[in-house]
Design a protein around this motif. Structure first.
Motif, PDB file in Angstrom:
ATOM      1  N   ARG A   1       0.841  -1.193   0.000  1.00 39.73           N
ATOM      2  CA  ARG A   1       0.000   0.000   0.000  1.00 39.73           C
ATOM      3  C   ARG A   1       0.878   1.246   0.000  1.00 39.73           C
ATOM      4  O   ARG A   1       2.061   1.196   0.320  1.00 39.73           O
ATOM      5  CB  ARG A   1      -0.907   0.007   1.235  1.00 39.73           C
ATOM      6  CG  ARG A   1      -1.849  -1.195   1.299  1.00 39.73           C
ATOM      7  CD  ARG A   1      -2.852  -1.029   2.414  1.00 39.73           C
ATOM      8  NE  ARG A   1      -3.766  -2.157   2.476  1.00 39.73           N
ATOM      9  CZ  ARG A   1      -4.848  -2.186   3.246  1.00 39.73           C
ATOM     10  NH1 ARG A   1      -5.135  -1.157   4.015  1.00 39.73           N
ATOM     11  NH2 ARG A   1      -5.629  -3.243   3.243  1.00 39.73           N
ATOM     12  N   THR A   2       0.270   2.356  -0.366  1.00 36.42           N
ATOM     13  CA  THR A   2       1.001   3.611  -0.289  1.00 36.42           C
ATOM     14  C   THR A   2       1.130   4.001   1.182  1.00 36.42           C
ATOM     15  O   THR A   2       0.449   3.448   2.062  1.00 36.42           O
ATOM     16  CB  THR A   2       0.275   4.733  -1.048  1.00 36.42           C
ATOM     17  OG1 THR A   2      -0.985   4.996  -0.401  1.00 36.42           O
ATOM     18  CG2 THR A   2       0.021   4.337  -2.496  1.00 36.42           C
ATOM     19  N   ALA A   3       1.996   4.968   1.450  1.00 31.90           N
ATOM     20  CA  ALA A   3       2.169   5.433   2.827  1.00 31.90           C
ATOM     21  C   ALA A   3       0.857   5.962   3.388  1.00 31.90           C
ATOM     22  O   ALA A   3       0.509   5.719   4.556  1.00 31.90           O
ATOM     23  CB  ALA A   3       3.260   6.506   2.877  1.00 31.90           C
ATOM     24  N   ASP A   4       0.087   6.700   2.578  1.00 30.52           N
ATOM     25  CA  ASP A   4      -1.206   7.228   3.029  1.00 30.52           C
ATOM     26  C   ASP A   4      -2.180   6.093   3.330  1.00 30.52           C
ATOM     27  O   ASP A   4      -2.952   6.167   4.294  1.00 30.52           O
ATOM     28  CB  ASP A   4      -1.802   8.156   1.968  1.00 30.52           C
ATOM     29  CG  ASP A   4      -1.061   9.477   1.871  1.00 30.52           C
ATOM     30  OD1 ASP A   4      -0.329   9.819   2.836  1.00 30.52           O
ATOM     31  OD2 ASP A   4      -1.213  10.164   0.850  1.00 30.52           O
ATOM     32  N   GLU A   5      -2.178   5.053   2.492  1.00 26.11           N
ATOM     33  CA  GLU A   5      -3.061   3.909   2.726  1.00 26.11           C
ATOM     34  C   GLU A   5      -2.668   3.163   3.998  1.00 26.11           C
ATOM     35  O   GLU A   5      -3.528   2.691   4.744  1.00 26.11           O
ATOM     36  CB  GLU A   5      -3.036   2.978   1.520  1.00 26.11           C
ATOM     37  CG  GLU A   5      -3.737   3.536   0.293  1.00 26.11           C
ATOM     38  CD  GLU A   5      -3.508   2.705  -0.956  1.00 26.11           C
ATOM     39  OE1 GLU A   5      -4.328   2.809  -1.885  1.00 26.11           O
ATOM     40  OE2 GLU A   5      -2.499   1.962  -1.002  1.00 26.11           O
ATOM     41  N   GLN A   6      -1.363   3.042   4.242  1.00 24.18           N
ATOM     42  CA  GLN A   6      -0.910   2.411   5.476  1.00 24.18           C
ATOM     43  C   GLN A   6      -1.371   3.214   6.691  1.00 24.18           C
ATOM     44  O   GLN A   6      -1.850   2.651   7.680  1.00 24.18           O
ATOM     45  CB  GLN A   6       0.613   2.269   5.485  1.00 24.18           C
ATOM     46  CG  GLN A   6       1.149   1.147   4.620  1.00 24.18           C
ATOM     47  CD  GLN A   6       2.624   0.875   4.890  1.00 24.18           C
ATOM     48  OE1 GLN A   6       3.256   1.551   5.688  1.00 24.18           O
ATOM     49  NE2 GLN A   6       3.162  -0.121   4.215  1.00 24.18           N
ATOM     50  N   ARG A   7      -1.222   4.532   6.620  1.00 26.32           N
ATOM     51  CA  ARG A   7      -1.650   5.397   7.718  1.00 26.32           C
ATOM     52  C   ARG A   7      -3.157   5.236   7.979  1.00 26.32           C
ATOM     53  O   ARG A   7      -3.586   5.079   9.119  1.00 26.32           O
ATOM     54  CB  ARG A   7      -1.310   6.854   7.382  1.00 26.32           C
ATOM     55  CG  ARG A   7      -2.058   7.912   8.202  1.00 26.32           C
ATOM     56  CD  ARG A   7      -1.873   7.767   9.693  1.00 26.32           C
ATOM     57  NE  ARG A   7      -0.501   7.991  10.105  1.00 26.32           N
ATOM     58  CZ  ARG A   7      -0.071   7.781  11.345  1.00 26.32           C
ATOM     59  NH1 ARG A   7      -0.897   7.327  12.269  1.00 26.32           N
ATOM     60  NH2 ARG A   7       1.184   8.017  11.651  1.00 26.32           N
ATOM     61  N   ALA A   8      -3.959   5.231   6.920  1.00 28.47           N
ATOM     62  CA  ALA A   8      -5.410   5.096   7.077  1.00 28.47           C
ATOM     63  C   ALA A   8      -5.770   3.735   7.675  1.00 28.47           C
ATOM     64  O   ALA A   8      -6.672   3.636   8.525  1.00 28.47           O
ATOM     65  CB  ALA A   8      -6.096   5.277   5.726  1.00 28.47           C
ATOM     66  N   ALA A   9      -5.075   2.691   7.246  1.00 27.23           N
ATOM     67  CA  ALA A   9      -5.352   1.340   7.754  1.00 27.23           C
ATOM     68  C   ALA A   9      -5.016   1.239   9.245  1.00 27.23           C
ATOM     69  O   ALA A   9      -5.764   0.632  10.026  1.00 27.23           O
ATOM     70  CB  ALA A   9      -4.571   0.306   6.951  1.00 27.23           C
ATOM     71  N   VAL A  10      -3.883   1.834   9.635  1.00 28.36           N
ATOM     72  CA  VAL A  10      -3.483   1.819  11.046  1.00 28.36           C
ATOM     73  C   VAL A  10      -4.482   2.601  11.890  1.00 28.36           C
ATOM     74  O   VAL A  10      -4.926   2.153  12.959  1.00 28.36           O
ATOM     75  CB  VAL A  10      -2.056   2.368  11.216  1.00 28.36           C
ATOM     76  CG1 VAL A  10      -1.743   2.609  12.692  1.00 28.36           C
ATOM     77  CG2 VAL A  10      -1.044   1.417  10.600  1.00 28.36           C
ATOM     78  N   ASP A  11      -4.871   3.801  11.418  1.00 29.71           N
ATOM     79  CA  ASP A  11      -5.808   4.631  12.163  1.00 29.71           C
ATOM     80  C   ASP A  11      -7.151   3.922  12.359  1.00 29.71           C
ATOM     81  O   ASP A  11      -7.798   4.056  13.402  1.00 29.71           O
ATOM     82  CB  ASP A  11      -6.028   5.955  11.453  1.00 29.71           C
ATOM     83  CG  ASP A  11      -4.802   6.863  11.536  1.00 29.71           C
ATOM     84  OD1 ASP A  11      -3.930   6.606  12.391  1.00 29.71           O
ATOM     85  OD2 ASP A  11      -4.724   7.832  10.752  1.00 29.71           O
ATOM     86  N   GLU A  12      -7.562   3.163  11.345  1.00 31.22           N
ATOM     87  CA  GLU A  12      -8.839   2.468  11.425  1.00 31.22           C
ATOM     88  C   GLU A  12      -8.769   1.232  12.322  1.00 31.22           C
ATOM     89  O   GLU A  12      -9.712   0.909  13.048  1.00 31.22           O
ATOM     90  CB  GLU A  12      -9.292   2.046  10.017  1.00 31.22           C
ATOM     91  CG  GLU A  12     -10.631   1.330   9.990  1.00 31.22           C
ATOM     92  CD  GLU A  12     -11.052   0.942   8.573  1.00 31.22           C
ATOM     93  OE1 GLU A  12     -12.081   0.261   8.451  1.00 31.22           O
ATOM     94  OE2 GLU A  12     -10.335   1.310   7.616  1.00 31.22           O
ATOM     95  N   ALA A  13      -7.631   0.543  12.263  1.00 25.05           N
ATOM     96  CA  ALA A  13      -7.514  -0.744  12.972  1.00 25.05           C
ATOM     97  C   ALA A  13      -7.146  -0.602  14.443  1.00 25.05           C
ATOM     98  O   ALA A  13      -7.624  -1.352  15.305  1.00 25.05           O
ATOM     99  CB  ALA A  13      -6.483  -1.625  12.273  1.00 25.05           C
ATOM    100  N   VAL A  14      -6.297   0.364  14.751  1.00 20.08           N
ATOM    101  CA  VAL A  14      -5.776   0.480  16.119  1.00 20.08           C
ATOM    102  C   VAL A  14      -6.706   1.353  16.962  1.00 20.08           C
ATOM    103  O   VAL A  14      -6.724   2.580  16.834  1.00 20.08           O
ATOM    104  CB  VAL A  14      -4.339   1.060  16.112  1.00 20.08           C
ATOM    105  CG1 VAL A  14      -3.818   1.175  17.556  1.00 20.08           C
ATOM    106  CG2 VAL A  14      -3.424   0.196  15.277  1.00 20.08           C
ATOM    107  N   ASN A  15      -7.489   0.703  17.820  1.00 17.08           N
ATOM    108  CA  ASN A  15      -8.405   1.442  18.690  1.00 17.08           C
ATOM    109  C   ASN A  15      -8.271   1.003  20.144  1.00 17.08           C
ATOM    110  O   ASN A  15      -9.176   1.158  20.947  1.00 17.08           O
ATOM    111  CB  ASN A  15      -9.850   1.264  18.225  1.00 17.08           C
ATOM    112  CG  ASN A  15     -10.281  -0.190  18.225  1.00 17.08           C
ATOM    113  OD1 ASN A  15      -9.489  -1.071  18.567  1.00 17.08           O
ATOM    114  ND2 ASN A  15     -11.509  -0.442  17.821  1.00 17.08           N
TER     115      ASN A  15
END
Length: 264
Positions: free
Chosen positions: A249-263
């Motif tokens: 994934r792109t860096a932005d996609e990685q950031r979005a995935a982390v923000d969504e998954a890590v709660n």
């Protein structure tokens, strides 16, 4: 140098590669008084200190090809290791792609509209895009023979085929993207034209270059069809390992995935 260029052309090297290799050898000859093992190693040290690893390996590839051509009785240079990033950089997003083609379509700029569409919907390299003819659109595919004599078929999706045939209703033959004097548009011409289109429609110019659309094609395809072996064939890759980069994934996609998954 002329004989070396002719040798590369006879071997089936792409125009871009011929130009790149020719430049690398002119650079080598300019900076070395004579070809010896020591002067080759010194030139490699200069390359490593002056350029990015990818450029260094390209120049080394050119030099080794030239050394084989002149039957140099000495060493062949080893490439440098490239540390792959765990994410993709500067790849056009689907939103940016749609913004670009929507603007071109609205303005009736069909030449550049179809250049963007063919890059994004076929996975073609810029050197391959230049070879498309109206006959290929009619057939729905273009066959390419690589320098290793391996056949690759570039498919033109039905939706793109029908749309582009309407654009190129007449004439029904010849180059799809001609440049000056009815020759194929140059690779540089395509790159410059894409940058201008990006500027016109407010798309980040850093993500608008020919190979970026090849990334887009591969990422979109693998998201809809997880057959990586098929994608490798479509992309013309010798090894699936080369294709695996498109699973990243792109860096932005990685950031979005982390923000969504890590709660937690």
């Amino acid at each position: 140098m002329r004989m070396f260029v002719q040798y590369l052309q006879e071997k089936g090297y792409a125009e871009n590669t011929v130009d790149s290799y020719s430049f690398a050898i002119c650079q080598l000859i300019d900076k070395t008084q004579s070809l010896t093992n020591q002067s080759l190693l010194a030139h490699k040290e200069w390359l490593v200190s002056s350029f990015a690893p990818k450029t260094v390996n390209n120049r080394i590839g050119a030099i080794n090809t030239y050394l084989d051509f002149i039957a140099f009785d000495g060493i062949r240079l080893k490439g440098v290791r490239i540390q792959q990033k765990p994410f993709l950089d500067n790849v056009i997003s689907n939103e940016q792609y749609m913004q670009l083609i929507s603007g071109l379509k609205q303005d009736g700029d069909w030449f550049w509209y179809f250049i963007v569409r063919f890059l994004g919907c076929t996975g073609a390299r810029v050197s391959e895009l230049r070879q498309f003819k109206v006959e290929h659109v009619t057939a729905g595919y273009m066959d390419i023979v690589s320098k290793g004599q391996k056949l690759r078929r570039i498919w033109i999706p039905d939706s793109l085929r029908e749309e582009s045939l309407t654009w190129k209703a007449k004439p029904m033959n010849g180059l799809l993207f001609p440049g000056k004097n009815d020759n194929a548009i140059t690779s540089r011409g395509i790159s410059v034209g894409l940058k201008r289109a990006a500027l016109r429609y407010g798309v980040d110019q850093d993500v608008v270059y020919p190979h970026s659309f090849r990334h887009l094609f591969a990422k979109n395809f693998i998201n809809r069809n997880p057959d990586i072996s098929l994608l490798a064939d479509l992309m013309g890759h010798e090894s699936i390992e080369t294709t695996r980069i498109y699973l990243r994934r792109t860096a932005d996609e990685q950031r979005a995935a982390v923000d969504e998954a890590v709660n937690w």
